[in-house]
Design a protein around this motif. Sequence first.
Motif, PDB file in Angstrom:
ATOM      1  N   LEU A   1       0.916  -1.459  -0.299  1.00  0.00           N
ATOM      2  CA  LEU A   1       0.129  -0.036   0.047  1.00  0.00           C
ATOM      3  C   LEU A   1       0.865   1.168   0.191  1.00  0.00           C
ATOM      4  CD1 LEU A   1      -2.775  -0.918   2.609  1.00  0.00           C
ATOM      5  CD2 LEU A   1      -2.874  -0.751   0.101  1.00  0.00           C
TER       6      LEU A   1
ATOM      7  N   GLN B   1       0.640   3.815  -2.910  1.00  0.00           N
ATOM      8  CA  GLN B   1       0.304   5.469  -2.558  1.00  0.00           C
ATOM      9  C   GLN B   1       1.434   6.307  -3.410  1.00  0.00           C
ATOM     10  OE1 GLN B   1      -0.182   5.604   1.474  1.00  0.00           O
ATOM     11  NE2 GLN B   1      -2.408   5.267   1.570  1.00  0.00           N
ATOM     12  N   ARG B   2       2.726   5.907  -3.310  1.00  0.00           N
ATOM     13  CA  ARG B   2       3.610   6.589  -3.772  1.00  0.00           C
ATOM     14  C   ARG B   2       3.907   6.674  -5.357  1.00  0.00           C
ATOM     15  NH1 ARG B   2       9.166   7.961  -2.863  1.00  0.00           N
ATOM     16  NH2 ARG B   2       9.784   9.269  -4.509  1.00  0.00           N
TER      17      ARG B   2
ATOM     18  N   ILE C   1       0.638   6.723  -6.913  1.00  0.00           N
ATOM     19  CA  ILE C   1      -0.365   7.535  -7.212  1.00  0.00           C
ATOM     20  C   ILE C   1       0.173   8.896  -7.085  1.00  0.00           C
ATOM     21  CG2 ILE C   1      -2.336   8.462  -6.347  1.00  0.00           C
ATOM     22  CD1 ILE C   1      -3.205   5.570  -5.614  1.00  0.00           C
TER      23      ILE C   1
ATOM     24  N   PRO D   1      -4.670  13.177  -4.610  1.00  0.00           N
ATOM     25  CA  PRO D   1      -3.863  11.924  -4.295  1.00  0.00           C
ATOM     26  C   PRO D   1      -4.078  11.554  -2.883  1.00  0.00           C
ATOM     27  CG  PRO D   1      -2.307  13.742  -4.366  1.00  0.00           C
ATOM     28  CD  PRO D   1      -3.636  14.286  -4.827  1.00  0.00           C
TER      29      PRO D   1
ATOM     30  N   GLY E   1      -5.346   7.751  -2.280  1.00  0.00           N
ATOM     31  CA  GLY E   1      -4.866   6.829  -1.706  1.00  0.00           C
ATOM     32  C   GLY E   1      -5.681   6.124  -0.367  1.00  0.00           C
TER      33      GLY E   1
END
Length: 827
Positions: free
Chosen positions: A446, A450-451, A453, A473, A477
């Motif tokens: 995850l 998220q990075r 995204i 973002p 996330g």
Amino acid sequence: MRRLIRCLLLLLYVTLGAAPALLGSSFEGGAAWAQQRAQGPDYERWELIASRAEDAIDASRASTAALEEMRDQLADWRDIFFSAQNLNADAIATARAQLQALGPPPEDGTSEDSEIAEQRERLNEELARLRAPRQRAEIAYGRADGMIQAIDRIIRERQTEEFLELGPSPLNPEHWPDGISALVTAFEGVRQEVARSLASETQYTETRQKLPITVLLAIIGVILMVRGRYWVELLVRMIMARDTLSVRWIVTLAVSAGEIIVPFIGFIAFSEALYISGLVGLKGDLILKALTPSVLIFLVARWLALRCFPRSDKLRLPLILDAPDRKAGRLYGGALGFVIAVFYFIKRAAEFDNWSVEASNVILFPVIVLAGLLLARLARILVKHSDAAAQSEDYDTYRNRLTRLLARVLYILAIVSPLLAAIGYFKAAVSMMLPSLLSLLLLAALLVIQRIIAEIYVLLTRHRGGTSDELAPVLMGFGIVILSVPLFALIWGARVADLSEMWSKFTRGFTIGDFTLSPTIFLTLGIVFTMGYVLTRLLQGTLRNTVLPKTKMDPGGANALVSGIGYVGIFLAAIIAITAAGIDLSSLAIVAGALSVGIGFGLQNIVSNFVSGIILLIERPISQGDWIEVGGLHGTVKEISVRSTRIETFDRSDLIIPNADFVSGTVTNYTRGNTVGRVIVPVGVAYGTDTRKVEKILLEVGEGHPMVLANPAPYVVFRRFGADSLDFEIRAILRDVNWILRVQSEMNHEIARRFAEEGIEIPFAQRDIWLRNPEALTQGRGEPRGDEISERAPDEAASDRTAPAQLTDEDAADGSMAPGDGEGDSR
């Protein structure tokens, strides 16, 4: 691995709406589900299945796998009955409408018309006939749902008993020979298979013939497994050596996936070499099949560890750690992946060779202890990150608290799990340790997602400053985290059936009275309202930018029209969306009526401002761009919204004034309809000056200014004989009152110049000061003074006259804003 496969199956089920057979139901059950959907429930067959299920539930002797299969069949039938509850819906609605048209039967004992009574009776019989299949389906649905709940309760009880089962302790020396014997037996079986293959003349000849390709594949496989990862890392460093742009980071991330792919290809090549050699027997085949997912798990875990604890610190680090701590994190992350792989391999090997419980516990105990040590070390690294993040403003404190909480949980698991295993609660220890390790892997995934995204958002928006303050973002996330909740639930022992049951209840919605709320209703409501809102904004934009500029409507009226269309459009969009979703507002009338009184008292100010805003848009006493005064405050109207009006003052600050103040209070509009306004410039001259000459000079000054209108012509007023001067005023009408301060300033400059040329004096005030008993001022100094001393001194004040101030904001340097009918200060 089974749980991971179940996670993928669940995602397919949720995303694609797969048939129940996808979740483990039999082919027969899936076919029956499709057939019953088309032809209606087959209640005879349902009775057979229900009776068999009830007998199994009462006896509670069936295996868990059999109960799961039976549950899947019952879930299929329950779906059939749920759909059957909507049978004859249109016909039932028609019959009810006809009965409603006939009206209620007479209650006062009077007889009803025979034709109406006959028609009412016929409609009631028809309604009862139409509702019979629905009632039967509702009864069958309740029966199926009850049996499903009973099966779930039995399975949960078995899981609880298994979790709390006290087994043999791995610390008991009596069980150690069993573990050693199991390992020796496994390897001895593989050795015997290889020896038997080499002892066979045919197999030996075939092996020699295939030896070159076998050796070649084995060498390639070993090289890729040993050196492939380093080659990929070298390529990644070469790509990242130039800059740290988002596109390059995404490319390097894609390339870094080779750290998983290349070594795994090497393992596949090595395995294929063993198969080609012909030396792999039945047990060797089982071991290789168990090793394949184990190797993949280790490679994925190592890759995630490298992403969470990168070697380079050029980019924004996922965790605030120095280089030694990141190196330790990579080591511990890879080691935890190795532990998970060993867990999976040993469990499969135990199933293949039917290891005893004692042997399995003895072999797995060192792995659990090693996992506990690694968790404790990893928790220490997370604590360091939390301490560093607490001193940094770039990291969210809430996330920091979660990190510290995770570290404490890892510490507890590192101690409790090996301790439970040592006591003998081995299944409980494994049920705590293995899900914890898998959860860490999912958390790392995850973090990487998220990075990704964030970097994609930076790439699309070209926002080089980062995404820490951007909402999009963060929301994406958060959505990814929400979607991962079912995966966490499966990892921690939730059954796929449990999640599918929750999803089924969620999609069916919940009932309030005669109305059912479901996700379909909310989805329809959101889509229709969004479409109406977008169409309203498009219409407003077309009117504001294309249609209205070609008309003669003033800006204030155009703004009022556009705002009114916006309110009407949003209201219509809401009504249409509610109607399209099938929400019956009449059912909420009673609740709304009960709440209306309380809402009226609580929101009376908001409602008052809203109504006042509508009045302002319709009557238009003020419009956008007007210069107004309300409550002693001056400014230009910038926006009239539904609740308040925004005014920009002369010092460029915004005032948010409730709309009710404009309707109930006094408002001065200096530019309503036109910008023509009057300016008054006062001036005083010394006594003894020729007043006609002063009047002539002032009139020339007024007439000579370009902003002064010729009709009506400016004039000069001799106001009064002041205490210190003869007071005059220039009064003129300006073509644009917004420039009043600039005009006053320029007229004063011209007056000063003309008076200096003509020798006209502008006086200043003088005062006589008489001091009585001056010795009181110097008492104690021994300086005798006279009884009365008079002194004449100029007054330090400039004037005792104070002009009435209309505006205190005299710093509008550009002259674009000024008071309308004020009096400037003159000396």
